[in-house]
Scaffold this active site. Structure first.
Site, PDB file in Angstrom:
ATOM      1  N   CYS A 124       0.822  -1.136  -0.177  1.00  0.00           N
ATOM      2  CA  CYS A 124      -0.252  -0.224  -0.072  1.00  0.00           C
ATOM      3  C   CYS A 124       0.789   1.306  -0.047  1.00  0.00           C
ATOM      4  O   CYS A 124       0.388   2.342   0.148  1.00  0.00           O
ATOM      5  CB  CYS A 124      -1.000  -0.101   0.932  1.00  0.00           C
ATOM      6  N   HIS A 179      -3.467   7.273   2.579  1.00  0.00           N
ATOM      7  CA  HIS A 179      -3.886   5.850   1.795  1.00  0.00           C
ATOM      8  C   HIS A 179      -5.142   5.615   2.604  1.00  0.00           C
ATOM      9  O   HIS A 179      -5.177   5.564   3.731  1.00  0.00           O
ATOM     10  CB  HIS A 179      -3.167   4.963   2.277  1.00  0.00           C
ATOM     11  N   ASN A 230     -10.478   0.126  -0.308  1.00  0.00           N
ATOM     12  CA  ASN A 230      -8.519   0.163  -0.620  1.00  0.00           C
ATOM     13  C   ASN A 230      -7.934  -0.518  -1.537  1.00  0.00           C
ATOM     14  O   ASN A 230      -8.266  -1.916  -2.215  1.00  0.00           O
ATOM     15  CB  ASN A 230      -8.816  -0.975   0.642  1.00  0.00           C
TER      16      ASN A 230
HETATM   17  N1  ACO Z   1     -19.426  -9.493   7.690  1.00  0.00           N
HETATM   18  C1  ACO Z   1     -19.874  -9.248   8.954  1.00  0.00           C
HETATM   19  N2  ACO Z   1     -18.354  -9.858   9.627  1.00  0.00           N
HETATM   20  C2  ACO Z   1     -17.757  -9.930   9.632  1.00  0.00           C
HETATM   21  C3  ACO Z   1     -16.872  -9.588   8.852  1.00  0.00           C
HETATM   22  C4  ACO Z   1     -18.044  -9.360   7.567  1.00  0.00           C
HETATM   23  N3  ACO Z   1     -16.973  -9.317   6.140  1.00  0.00           N
HETATM   24  N4  ACO Z   1     -15.633  -9.454   9.083  1.00  0.00           N
HETATM   25  C5  ACO Z   1     -15.545 -10.138  10.282  1.00  0.00           C
HETATM   26  N5  ACO Z   1     -16.331 -10.646  10.516  1.00  0.00           N
HETATM   27  C6  ACO Z   1     -16.833 -10.847  11.741  1.00  0.00           C
HETATM   28  C7  ACO Z   1     -15.767 -11.842  12.441  1.00  0.00           C
HETATM   29  O1  ACO Z   1     -15.845 -13.002  12.694  1.00  0.00           O
HETATM   30  C8  ACO Z   1     -15.547 -11.664  14.618  1.00  0.00           C
HETATM   31  O2  ACO Z   1     -16.827 -12.466  14.699  1.00  0.00           O
HETATM   32  P1  ACO Z   1     -16.729 -13.439  15.808  1.00  0.00           P
HETATM   33  O3  ACO Z   1     -16.768 -12.010  16.724  1.00  0.00           O
HETATM   34  O4  ACO Z   1     -18.116 -14.049  15.911  1.00  0.00           O
HETATM   35  O5  ACO Z   1     -15.450 -14.451  16.001  1.00  0.00           O
HETATM   36  C9  ACO Z   1     -16.555  -9.883  14.084  1.00  0.00           C
HETATM   37  O6  ACO Z   1     -16.624 -10.102  12.802  1.00  0.00           O
HETATM   38  C10 ACO Z   1     -14.905  -9.579  14.421  1.00  0.00           C
HETATM   39  O7  ACO Z   1     -14.266  -9.766  13.386  1.00  0.00           O
HETATM   40  P2  ACO Z   1     -12.617  -8.314  13.648  1.00  0.00           P
HETATM   41  O8  ACO Z   1     -11.922  -9.506  13.278  1.00  0.00           O
HETATM   42  O9  ACO Z   1     -12.483  -8.820  14.973  1.00  0.00           O
HETATM   43  O10 ACO Z   1     -13.000  -7.097  13.933  1.00  0.00           O
HETATM   44  P3  ACO Z   1     -12.901  -5.413  13.859  1.00  0.00           P
HETATM   45  O11 ACO Z   1     -13.349  -5.048  14.456  1.00  0.00           O
HETATM   46  O12 ACO Z   1     -11.557  -5.796  14.590  1.00  0.00           O
HETATM   47  O13 ACO Z   1     -12.730  -5.400  12.692  1.00  0.00           O
HETATM   48  C11 ACO Z   1     -11.005  -4.483  10.333  1.00  0.00           C
HETATM   49  C12 ACO Z   1     -11.860  -5.883  11.258  1.00  0.00           C
HETATM   50  C13 ACO Z   1     -12.221  -3.789   9.970  1.00  0.00           C
HETATM   51  C14 ACO Z   1     -10.223  -5.244   9.393  1.00  0.00           C
HETATM   52  C15 ACO Z   1     -10.377  -3.695  11.899  1.00  0.00           C
HETATM   53  O14 ACO Z   1      -9.595  -4.734  11.841  1.00  0.00           O
HETATM   54  C16 ACO Z   1      -9.863  -3.076  11.296  1.00  0.00           C
HETATM   55  O15 ACO Z   1      -9.920  -1.571  10.392  1.00  0.00           O
HETATM   56  N6  ACO Z   1      -7.927  -2.681  10.701  1.00  0.00           N
HETATM   57  C17 ACO Z   1      -7.506  -2.321   9.929  1.00  0.00           C
HETATM   58  C18 ACO Z   1      -6.802  -2.491   9.059  1.00  0.00           C
HETATM   59  C19 ACO Z   1      -7.285  -2.279   7.825  1.00  0.00           C
HETATM   60  O16 ACO Z   1      -8.080  -1.882   7.455  1.00  0.00           O
HETATM   61  N7  ACO Z   1      -6.434  -3.040   6.937  1.00  0.00           N
HETATM   62  C20 ACO Z   1      -7.029  -3.323   5.641  1.00  0.00           C
HETATM   63  C21 ACO Z   1      -6.255  -3.432   4.827  1.00  0.00           C
HETATM   64  S1  ACO Z   1      -4.594  -2.972   5.021  1.00  0.00           S
HETATM   65  C22 ACO Z   1      -3.688  -1.591   4.877  1.00  0.00           C
HETATM   66  O17 ACO Z   1      -4.138  -1.352   3.751  1.00  0.00           O
HETATM   67  C23 ACO Z   1      -3.001  -1.382   5.394  1.00  0.00           C
END
Ligand code: ACO
Length: 318
Positions: A108, A245, A275
């Protein structure tokens, strides 16, 4: 001598996939995706190639910069999802016969690293007219059975033409990488039929520890921006626009809060584009440029961060 962005361009695939569309093919919802990421829809490549999207973006940037492809000295493409593993496809698409072309893999941060590489070439005096591209078709690297990653990304490409300038351009840059923590975002290589290697690995896709990536981003990005701004002899108050980004709206909000700068100075296209990895900074930069949000003399921060881990920030006078 500074490196000035003289033209920008961008291209997105035709097919728009909304969160509601995804909820019809996997266990997810508009509410889950939107509330955690800020993403409402994304463009996904169905028929387009990355070289084709990049060439379209490049043509716009060349037009604005009033430079012909034949006059390019260099083409730098930041990407992890080229149509083929070997480089120079964009050079062929553009017919930029005189240019030296190669790809840069910094995930990225790819556009930022490519731009900073172009800056080094220009300041050394080796080249004058450089096309810098960032673009991805990440939809082909996703595991479409993994709802936690495939909903986050979109496809597209952005481009900038840079040239030497006495008064305007890049004032300072910061780059960093931390391979030791790279496992939080990963994608394996391809398999082949090498008879000397027992290759038992399954198909590989992008995998991510979302919370670890979130923590990395909100700690590292404000620090990198602050350092780049200080190196430029400025304060964050002096910066008119922060083109970051577009990984997640909560990351951008956290950066804005940590820098104590209003979200109004952080344009976003995350809602419609998702993204785009290396494509997200140049696609957004082209968007703000074409909307007339950049005035001559404005101070702009560009910042990228992502897999590797990698991060980079540059401060420019527009
Ligand atoms: N739809 C519905 N539920 C989902 C989905 C989805 N698409 N994806 C995951 N879940 C569920 C999981 O299974 C989990 O369920 P559980 O509690 O029953 O196990 C629950 O949602 C929570 O999952 P988490 O991974 O803990 O969700 P979190 O609140 O951390 O959000 C996210 C995930 C949005 C990716 C977050 O961690 C984040 O913002 N991370 C930043 C990383 C990022 O933006 N990466 C992008 C690419 S990297 C880059 O560009 C730098």
């Amino acid at each position: 001598m500074k490196t000035r962005i003289c033209g920008t361009g961008s291209a997105l695939p035709k097919r728009v996939v909304k969160n509601e569309d995804l909820s019809k093919i996997m266990d997810t919802s508009d509410e889950w995706i939107r509330s955690r990421t800020g993403i409402a829809s994304r463009h996904l490549a169905v028929e387009e190639t990355l070289a084709g999207l990049a060439a379209k973006a490049a043509a716009q940037a060349l037009e604005e910069a009033e430079i012909a492809a034949e006059d390019l000295d260099m083409i730098l493409a930041g990407t992890i999802s080229a149509d083929r593993l070997l480089p120079c496809e964009l050079q062929r698409e553009l017919g930029a016969a005189k240019a030296v072309a190669f790809d840069i893999n910094a995930a990225c941060s790819g556009f930022l690293f490519a731009l900073q590489t172009a800056d080094a070439y220009i300041r050394s005096g080796q080249y004058r007219n450089i096309l810098v591209v960032g673009g991805e078709i990440l939809s082909k690297l996703m595991d479409w059975n993994d709802r936690s990653t495939c909903v986050l990304f979109g496809d597209g490409a952005g481009a900038a033409v840079v040239r030497p300038d006495e008064a305007y351009g890049i004032l300072s840059s910061v780059q960093g990488s931390d391979g030791a923590r790279g496992g939080v975002l990963s994608c394996g290589g391809r398999r082949n039929n090498n008879p000397y290697v027992t290759n038992s690995t399954a198909l590989s896709f992008v995998t991510m520890d979302g919370q670890a990536v979130y923590k990395f981003a909100v700690r590292t990005v404000p620090k990198a921006i602050t350092e780049a701004v200080e190196r430029a002899g400025l304060t964050v108050e002096d910066i008119d626009l922060f083109v970051l980004h577009q990984a997640n709206i909560r990351i951008i909000e956290s950066v804005s809060k940590r820098l104590r700068v209003s979200m109004e100075r952080f344009p976003t296209n995350l809602s419609e584009c998702g993204n785009i990895s290396a494509g997200s900074v140049p696609v957004l930069l082209d968007d703000v440029n074409r909307r007339g949000l950049l005035n001559k003399g404005d101070k702009v921060v560009l910042a990228g961060f992502g897999a590797g881990l990698t991060w980079g920030a540059s401060v420019l006078i527009w």
